[in-house]
Every structure is written in structure tokens, then in C-alpha cells.
Scaffold this motif. Structure first.
Motif, short mmCIF file in Angstrom:
data_model
loop_
_atom_site.label_atom_id
_atom_site.label_comp_id
_atom_site.label_asym_id
_atom_site.label_seq_id
_atom_site.Cartn_x
_atom_site.Cartn_y
_atom_site.Cartn_z
N VAL A 128 114.95 71.04 49.26
CA VAL A 128 115.13 71.20 47.81
C VAL A 128 113.91 71.93 47.26
O VAL A 128 112.79 71.40 47.30
N SER A 129 114.13 73.12 46.75
CA SER A 129 113.04 73.92 46.17
C SER A 129 113.13 73.85 44.66
O SER A 129 114.17 74.20 44.08
N GLY A 162 107.30 62.09 41.41
CA GLY A 162 108.34 62.46 40.46
C GLY A 162 109.21 63.60 40.94
O GLY A 162 110.44 63.53 40.87
N SER A 163 108.59 64.68 41.44
CA SER A 163 109.38 65.81 41.90
C SER A 163 110.18 65.43 43.15
O SER A 163 111.31 65.92 43.34
N GLY A 164 109.63 64.54 43.99
CA GLY A 164 110.38 64.06 45.15
C GLY A 164 111.59 63.24 44.74
O GLY A 164 112.65 63.31 45.37
N SER A 165 111.45 62.45 43.68
CA SER A 165 112.57 61.66 43.16
C SER A 165 113.66 62.58 42.61
O SER A 165 114.86 62.36 42.83
N LEU A 166 113.24 63.64 41.89
CA LEU A 166 114.20 64.62 41.40
C LEU A 166 114.89 65.32 42.56
O LEU A 166 116.11 65.53 42.54
N ALA A 167 114.11 65.68 43.60
CA ALA A 167 114.69 66.35 44.77
C ALA A 167 115.76 65.49 45.43
O ALA A 167 116.80 65.99 45.86
N LEU A 168 115.52 64.18 45.52
CA LEU A 168 116.52 63.28 46.09
C LEU A 168 117.80 63.31 45.26
O LEU A 168 118.91 63.40 45.82
N ALA A 169 117.67 63.23 43.94
CA ALA A 169 118.86 63.27 43.07
C ALA A 169 119.64 64.56 43.28
O ALA A 169 120.89 64.55 43.37
N LEU A 170 118.94 65.69 43.40
CA LEU A 170 119.61 66.97 43.59
C LEU A 170 120.26 67.07 44.97
O LEU A 170 121.37 67.59 45.12
N ALA A 171 119.57 66.56 45.99
CA ALA A 171 120.11 66.59 47.35
C ALA A 171 121.37 65.75 47.47
O ALA A 171 122.30 66.08 48.21
N GLU A 172 121.41 64.64 46.70
CA GLU A 172 122.56 63.75 46.72
C GLU A 172 123.71 64.27 45.86
O GLU A 172 124.79 63.70 45.86
N GLY A 173 123.45 65.33 45.10
CA GLY A 173 124.51 65.89 44.28
C GLY A 173 124.82 65.08 43.05
O GLY A 173 125.96 65.06 42.57
#
Length: 265
Positions: free
Chosen positions: A140-141, A210-221
Motif C-alpha cells: 500500500v503506497s 497511523g499510516s500503517g493503520s490506514l494501509a491495513l484499512a485500504l488493503a482490506e478494501g
């Protein structure tokens, strides 16, 4: 060189902001020195500088020029503590424009902060051939930082370093994160984030990211909703939809001056 500092703790992800005149080319070295054990013992650091946009209150320039979700939450708490009326706008390196933010006091120096996150992002699958915990992960970039999100638990330190090395070989960014996660419920996850900022020569198991938490949400769709992301320092909440938001507690722990510039500047 004597500089003013503010130390904050968004869920234990200790963050130092420096204020004062320092040339652009020496800021990274000063921030790295400020983070070390002999000085302010922080996981990350940034300079408070004049914003690019007239509607923002101030701008955070992180040590590697990366975007940082928890630094943005910290900036929201600091702005509110210094008298700004919510909502307002702050800026963070890596993000293209000002970010809407707000914070309310919880008492004893603690604030509940909420801040907009950048919406620009990219997703791609990355092969995990040769690893023992799955076939692929999601890269996730987001502006200034790229995270590798993988469903896995109880990774060893060598596993983290191997994943980080694979990520750095396959992508280019100002900063990198490895975000292994466990599913705790439908909208509840647990992570142990590992973040590297090459220009600052730092590699840290962060208590919250925080950005890692956002990346998880985006990766999970999670296109529209709210998830809880438990991490060593507590729980951050991520909202996705037409805009992305991060929410969590921030402690403003101390302020003062720090003597820096002992690194051969």
C-alpha cells in the motif's frame, strides 16, 4: 544549537516536534539526534515550519520527508492545546495539501484527535515466495511511505527484516513499513508495526502507526466504514469513504529546549 521542542505521545508512538531556525540541509541530522536516547528518546521527529497553504495553521516536516498519520494527529492536538478552534487545517510532509483536523481535551494533557488522511494511494500484490506465512502480501503506497500489509502473527525479528528488505527491493519511497495483522473481529484488527526511514537511519517497532493503520484499512478494501486497529500502545480508529480519517488519543507530555548539533554539522 538550542531549539525549542514539544514531545507528544499518540498511543505511545513518541513524537518530537522541533521549533527554530535550522537550514533545510541539516534538519534530518538534527531530528535524528533529537530522537536518540541521550536527548529526547522518541520514535519519530519532525520540524514545525510555516505552512504552504494560507488556511493551514502550521506544517510538520518529518525526518525523512515522509507522511505520518500519528504526527498529523499530534499536530491536531498541539493546535487545539495552543488555542485553535476545531475544526482547522494542518499540513504534513508527504501529503499534497492541508488536512482537516480537530481535537478535544480529555484532561491531564490528553486529547482525542481526529485528522484527515491523504486519499492518494496505490495497491499491488507482492509475492512472498520463500516465506512460510502466505503466498502474497499487499503493498500500500500513500504519499511518502509504502507499507507491506500481511496477515500473519508472531513473526520473528528476522522475519520483519526479511519482509522489509523485500519491500525496499520492490518499491521506492521515503519510508517503509511492515504491518502484519491478525483478525480480532469483523471490524477489529491487531497489528505490530515496524517502520524504517532510511534518511534518518531509523528502524523502529512503533507502539502505534497511523499510516500503517490506514494501509491495513485500504488493503482490506474497507471502502466505507470504521475499523479499530489495536496495537501495542492502544487502539487507533480508521474511517474510510469519501474521505479518510484517523482518530486516537494524544498525550502532550513535555516542552522545553534541547541542545543539538553535536553530530558534526
Amino acid at each position: 544549537m538550542e531549539l525549542d521542542f514539544i514531545k507528544l505521545s499518540p498511543l505511545g508512538n513518541t513524537t518530537v516536534f522541533l521549533r527554530g531556525e535550522a537550514a533545510q540541509e541539516v534538519r534530518a541530522a538534527l531530528l535524528s539526534e533529537a530522537m536518540d536516547y541521550d536527548h529526547l528518546a522518541a520514535e519519530q521527529a519532525g520540524f514545525l515550519v510555516a505552512p504552504h497553504s494560507k488556511k493551514a495553521l502550521f506544517r510538520i516536516e518529518m525526518s525523512g520527508g515522509e507522511f505520518c498519520g500519528n504526527a498529523t494527529l499530534s499536530a491536531a492536538a498541539l493546535a487545539a492545546a495552543e488555542g485553535a478552534s476545531s475544526p482547522f487545517f494542518v499540513e504534513c510532509s508527504g501529503a499534497e495539501g492541508p488536512l482537516r483536523a480537530e481535537a478535544r481535551p480529555l484532561g491531564a494533557g490528553r486529547w482525542l484527535a481526529r485528522a484527515e488522511m491523504p486519499q492518494t494511494h496505490g495497491l499491488k500484490r507482492l509475492s512472498l515466495e520463500g516465506f512460510s506465512f502466505g503466498d502474497a502480501a499487499i503493498c500500500v503506497s500513500i504519499p511518502g511511505i509504502t507499507h507491506l500489509v500481511v496477515e500473519a502473527a508472531d513473526l520473528s525479528a528476522s522475519d520483519y527484516d526479511a519482509l522489509l528488505a523485500r519491500l525496499m527491493r520492490e518499491t521506492g519511497a521515503d519510508a517503509y513499513g511492515v504491518v502484519p495483522f491478525e483478525r480480532m473481529g469483523r471490524d477489529h484488527f491487531r497489528i505490530r508495526p515496524y517502520v524504517a526511514v532510511p534518511s534518518a537511519k531509523s528502524c523502529v517497532f512503533e507502539r502505534a502507526c497511523g499510516s500503517g493503520s490506514l494501509a491495513l484499512a485500504l488493503a482490506e478494501g474497507s471502502e466505507c466504514g470504521r475499523i479499530a486497529v489495536e496495537q501495542p500502545g492502544g487502539t487507533l480508529f480508521v474511517e474510510t469513504g469519501k474521505q479518510f480519517f484517523l482518530e486516537g488519543e494524544v498525550l502532550i507530555s513535555c516542552r522545553g529546549t534541547v541542545e543539538l548539533g553535536n553530530v558534526g554539522l
